[in-house]
Structure formats: C-alpha cells, structure tokens
Design an enzyme around this catalytic site. Structure first.
Site, PDB file in Angstrom:
ATOM      1  N   SER A  71       0.810  -1.211   0.000  1.00  0.00           N
ATOM      2  CA  SER A  71       0.000   0.000   0.000  1.00  0.00           C
ATOM      3  C   SER A  71       0.848   1.268   0.000  1.00  0.00           C
ATOM      4  O   SER A  71       2.043   1.245   0.309  1.00  0.00           O
ATOM      5  CB  SER A  71      -0.923   0.013   1.226  1.00  0.00           C
ATOM      6  OG  SER A  71      -1.774  -1.101   1.223  1.00  0.00           O
ATOM      7  N   GLN A  72       0.228   2.380  -0.353  1.00  0.00           N
ATOM      8  CA  GLN A  72       0.885   3.678  -0.372  1.00  0.00           C
ATOM      9  C   GLN A  72       1.486   3.975   0.997  1.00  0.00           C
ATOM     10  O   GLN A  72       0.782   3.978   2.008  1.00  0.00           O
ATOM     11  CB  GLN A  72      -0.126   4.749  -0.751  1.00  0.00           C
ATOM     12  CG  GLN A  72       0.441   6.140  -0.865  1.00  0.00           C
ATOM     13  CD  GLN A  72      -0.622   7.157  -1.226  1.00  0.00           C
ATOM     14  OE1 GLN A  72      -1.816   6.914  -1.074  1.00  0.00           O
ATOM     15  NE2 GLN A  72      -0.195   8.310  -1.709  1.00  0.00           N
TER      16      GLN A  72
END
Length: 373
Positions: free
Chosen positions: A89-90
């Site tokens: 994920s970011q």
C-alpha cells in the site's frame, strides 16, 4: 544529470518525506519504516501512472531503487478478471493508519490482510514478533510473506484463513488493523478486541478508528483523508465483480427515462460514480459504478446492483442529464439524493463523521444526520 538512488538511500529519503509531510510523527514508526526494506516484500511490481497506464518494475529495471519507495501502491497480484488482489500500500496511507493504531507496547495485535508482508514487518518492528498475528485468505500470499519475513528475521504468527473471522485463539487483542477493505465491521473483530482496544480499518471510502466499549460495541471516527483498499476476498479464487462487465447493459439497456436539471450535470454525475460522500460509499457498497466519455463530448455514467438486477444510465451534457433506469431499485434517485445532501452540507470529509457499531451488527453513521446501514 539524474541521481540514481540505491534502495537504502531511497528508503531513508522516503522516511524524511513522510516526516516532512506530517504523516510520520512517532519515533517508533519512523524507526520501523527506516529499518524495513520494502524491496524485499515487493521485488517485482506494477505502478499505475497518472494516465492510468501500468509500468512494470523488477530489480533489473532502471530507476528501480527510487520506484520501490515511491509514495504509491505497488501492485503485486491480480485475479482472473483483471482486478488487483494484493499490493504494497501507499506508504503515506500506511503511516497514517499505523499512527492511528495507538496500541501500547506489550499487547498482542492482529493484522487482517497479510498481503506482501511489508506492513506485517513494520508491526513486528514496533511490537515484537511474538505479539503480532497476521491473517490472509490466500495461501500463496501467506507462504510468500513468511519467506520474505524470514529473510529479515521477522517471525510473527502467520495464518491462512478468512480474516473477517479474526483469530480467536490468540484473543483478546489490544487492537486489530485491517489492510484490506470491509463492507461492515465483522462482529468477530469486536468480540476479539479487549475493552478500550482499537479497530483501524477501511470501510467505504474512509479509514475508521474505533474503540471497543465495555459492552462489546465499538464507536469512533474517521481519519481526515479519503481512502479505499482492496476489499477482503471470501476465498483465494474469488473474482471481484466489475462494472465493466455490465457495459453492454449500461449503454444499451432500455427502461424508464426522465430528465434531471442540474447546474453542472457532468460534474454531478462524476461525483455519483466516484462516491466521495462517505454515506454513499457505505449505503451503496454493493452498487458498481462506471463512466464513459462519448465522442460527442457527453458523459455516460452507469450504476449496477447485480443482486437485484437494478441499473441506471445517466447521459450528462450541459445543465441537464437524461436518466434511464430499470429494476426494483431506482439507483439514480437513491444516490443522487445522498449526493445532493452531501453537497448541501459543504462536501464534508470523512473526519466529519462518526460510526457506531453494535455487537449485533448494526452500523450507525452520523454526520449529524443519522443513517442506519
């Protein structure tokens, strides 16, 4: 001359940027991000560009060291229908969630959605391997994550199971952190977190931060920034339904028609599809949405509820929209009413809402308007 960063240099630069942006504040989490090599958990990946294209990277790719520490999701797995099912994920979103996961040291924590294992490694760095339990429905992911975690000498308890059921054998937990989206907060999670413990999870387009009460309910708010994760899969083989598979119905279906007069019909319809309003995201979680741009410049927006066969097509141009719909539900009326109320309220962000979840499964969203979902 472009400076080529090694992965280690890029990792330290990423930590600096996250700290400068104010999303990474605690020394314990800064240390974790600085210590855990993201490239171990996403050696090969794809990044979606601003134009919607996919760029693939391997350790041999030019610019790999910088790309692996880009503040974006690194997609690592897809299902048979072409929907992404796993990613790293970011980092800025991960940092926000971990900062919100304010569970004291010494308590056991449960992660739902092992995925690549990168977030699991960060939890191990903070809480210690023995205090971390991580669950994923996909055996291929848990097996690969175990191998990668072992490479950095992190050995939490990894399980292949349905994460929506939690893992009662190690309960109670000081907190549950979900790195996948859920449509509702599962009752099993409430039962497995001690009173006063936390649940941090993506529901709709928000990241909820809920505290479990003495009665076994949970209540709390949302982080300020909108966010949406891949929704938890019931089985590893599950193929996520997509609006694109209903393109023919949306573009060619016949039904009842009406005209809606709107100040900016195209923008209104774009917001229908984007579901920025948290009340839309939670009320219409099983409604698929898609938009098309016609050659004549008009915008076509479609909504589909596969379970009931309900659908709507909206053709927006100028200050009016032609709405065609069919099925037992008038999806346009449902969603446009919620959107209008949200816009009238000033388009509040997720942190304007409160969510209460009862042990019997009832979810109540408050803005101050009350919805039972």
């Amino acid at each position: 001359m472009t400076l080529t960063l090694t992965p280690e240099q890029a990792r330290l630069r990423m930590v600096e940027k996250l700290a400068e942006a104010g999303v990474l504040r605690s020394p314990c989490w800064s240390d974790a991000f600085a210590a855990v090599p993201r490239e171990v958990f996403a050696p090969s990946f794809q990044i979606r560009t601003s134009e919607g294209k996919l760029e693939a990277y391997t350790p041999e790719s030019e610019g790999y060291g910088g790309a692996v520490y880009t503040d974006t999701s690194l997609i690592t797995q897809w299902d048979a229908g072409g929907t992404a099912t796993s990613s790293s994920s970011q980092p800025s979103l991960m940092a926000r969630m971990l900062e919100a996961f304010d569970v004291p040291n010494g308590e056991r924590v449960l992660e739902i959605g092992t995925g690549t294992g990168y977030n699991t490694a960060l939890l191990c760095r903070r809480y210690g391997d023995a205090q971390v339990v991580s669950v994923d429905v996909d055996p291929a992911l848990t097996e690969a994550a175990r191998e990668k975690l072992d490479r950095i000498e992190a050995r939490p308890l990894l399980l292949t199971a349905d994460g929506t059921l939690g893992h009662g054998d190690e309960a109670p937990y000081g907190g549950i952190l979900a790195t996948c989206g859920v449509r509702r907060i599962p009752a099993a999670w409430l039962a497995q977190v001690r009173p006063g413990g936390l649940i941090v999870a993506n529901i709709g387009t928000g990241i909820a931060q809920l505290t479990v009460t003495e009665d076994g309910d949970a209540e709390g708010g949302f982080l300020p920034e909108p966010a949406a994760f891949m929704v938890a899969r019931p089985t590893p083989e599950h193929v996520t339904a997509s609006a694109a598979s209903h393109t023919s119905l949306i573009l060619n279906g016949t039904g009842r028609t009406r005209t809606a007069e709107l100040p900016d019909a195209r923008r209104f319809c774009e917001r229908l599809v984007m579901a920025e309003a948290l009340e839309i995201a939670l009320s219409h979680q099983n409604v698929l949405a898609v938009s098309f741009l016609r050659e004549d410049g008009s915008t076509v927006c479609g909504l589909v509820h596969p379970e009931t066969g309900s659908w709507s097509r909206t053709v927006a141009d100028g200050d009016s929209a032609e709405v065609t719909w069919n099925g037992p539900r008038d999806l346009w009326e449902e969603r446009s009413s919620l959107l209008s109320a949200w816009e009238k309220a000033g388009c509040p962000g997720p942190d304007a809402y409160r969510l209460a979840v009862d042990a019997d499964g009832r979810h109540t969203l408050t803005r101050p308007v009350r919805w039972e979902l």
